[in-house]
Scaffold this motif. Structure first.
Motif, PDB file in Angstrom:
ATOM      1  N   ASP A  99       3.103  -1.837 -11.583  1.00 28.92           N
ATOM      2  CA  ASP A  99       3.100  -3.246 -11.196  1.00 28.92           C
ATOM      3  C   ASP A  99       3.539  -4.061 -12.400  1.00 28.92           C
TER       4      ASP A  99
ATOM      5  N   HIS B  57       2.152   1.894  -3.460  1.00 25.18           N
ATOM      6  CA  HIS B  57       1.111   2.443  -4.334  1.00 25.18           C
ATOM      7  C   HIS B  57       0.764   3.890  -4.000  1.00 25.18           C
ATOM      8  N   SER B  58       1.143   4.350  -2.826  1.00 27.91           N
ATOM      9  CA  SER B  58       0.863   5.738  -2.455  1.00 27.91           C
ATOM     10  C   SER B  58       1.951   6.702  -2.936  1.00 27.91           C
TER      11      SER B  58
ATOM     12  N   PHE C  19       7.774  -4.583  -8.972  1.00 24.58           N
ATOM     13  CA  PHE C  19       7.366  -3.230  -9.324  1.00 24.58           C
ATOM     14  C   PHE C  19       8.528  -2.487  -9.977  1.00 24.58           C
TER      15      PHE C  19
ATOM     16  N   ASP D 105       2.973   7.636  -5.823  1.00 26.96           N
ATOM     17  CA  ASP D 105       2.598   8.548  -6.912  1.00 26.96           C
ATOM     18  C   ASP D 105       2.073   9.885  -6.380  1.00 26.96           C
TER      19      ASP D 105
ATOM     20  N   GLU E 155       0.839  -1.209   0.000  1.00 22.01           N
ATOM     21  CA  GLU E 155       0.000   0.000   0.000  1.00 22.01           C
ATOM     22  C   GLU E 155       0.866   1.248   0.000  1.00 22.01           C
TER      23      GLU E 155
END
Length: 195
Positions: A123, A98-99, A129, A101, A95
């Motif tokens: 991904d 993914h934050s 990644f 950005d 998580e």
């Protein structure tokens, strides 16, 4: 360049190597002063000169120093607030990744004139990644690698990170998660609840 960035370099050197080392680096950089003000703007050429001087004084490669600065920003007790802010970005390391950005925009919420280079996570496969880092600050990808290494440890994740070079104004970091519950992560409280 925003004073917070230069001040972070100053604090890294002082906290890790002492005030005398910092003064030597500041003199070698030709700054004409030894204290950065966090909320002032400095000419863009000051930061590269400063990083070169720090690397010279420490007798280390500039990219290694930049990665150490990234690690310092998350792991040193004097900058615990930044670690806490980053932990708010996700309950687990995936998580958090993914934050990333949104990190430059969140930084501007805290300091409106702080413009961090952009980040874009892709991904590739489960647990794999690729993070693209805007190269508007030369070597920024190495700082991000240091942050990622420290945050992986913070979450208790075993991850392999590799700086995959730069191309067309972008530095790339390859991220492979080996084990997401490798060790017990550092404790973190969110709203009075330990996570």
């Amino acid at each position: 360049m925003h004073g917070l960035i230069n001040r972070a370099i100053q604090c890294f050197v002082e906290d890790s190597y002492g005030s005398e080392t910092w003064v030597e680096a500041a003199v070698n950089a030709g700054l004409g002063f030894v204290e950065f003000e966090s909320m002032l703007a400095y000419d863009d050429d000051v930061t590269p000169k400063l990083l070169d001087a720090v690397s010279h004084v420490l007798n280390r490669e500039r990219n290694e120093v930049m990665e150490d600065i990234g690690t310092y920003l998350v792991s040193h007790p004097n900058v615990e607030a930044l670690r806490r802010l980053l932990r708010f970005c996700g309950l687990d390391f995936v998580e958090f990744l993914h934050s990333l950005d949104d990190l430059p925009d969140r930084a501007r919420l805290a300091v409106s004139d702080l413009n961090l280079p952009g980040l874009e996570l892709r991904d590739l496969a489960p647990g794999q990644f690729r993070l693209a880092c805007d190269k508007s600050i030369e070597g920024y990808g190495h700082v991000v690698m240091g942050v990622l290494r420290a945050m992986a440890d913070d979450y208790g994740v075993l991850a392999v990170l590799e700086h995959a070079g730069s191309n067309n104004g972008t530095e790339t970091i390859s991220i492979t998660l080996i084990e997401t519950e490798f060790a017990e992560g550092r404790s973190f409280e969110l709203g009075g609840r330990a996570i």
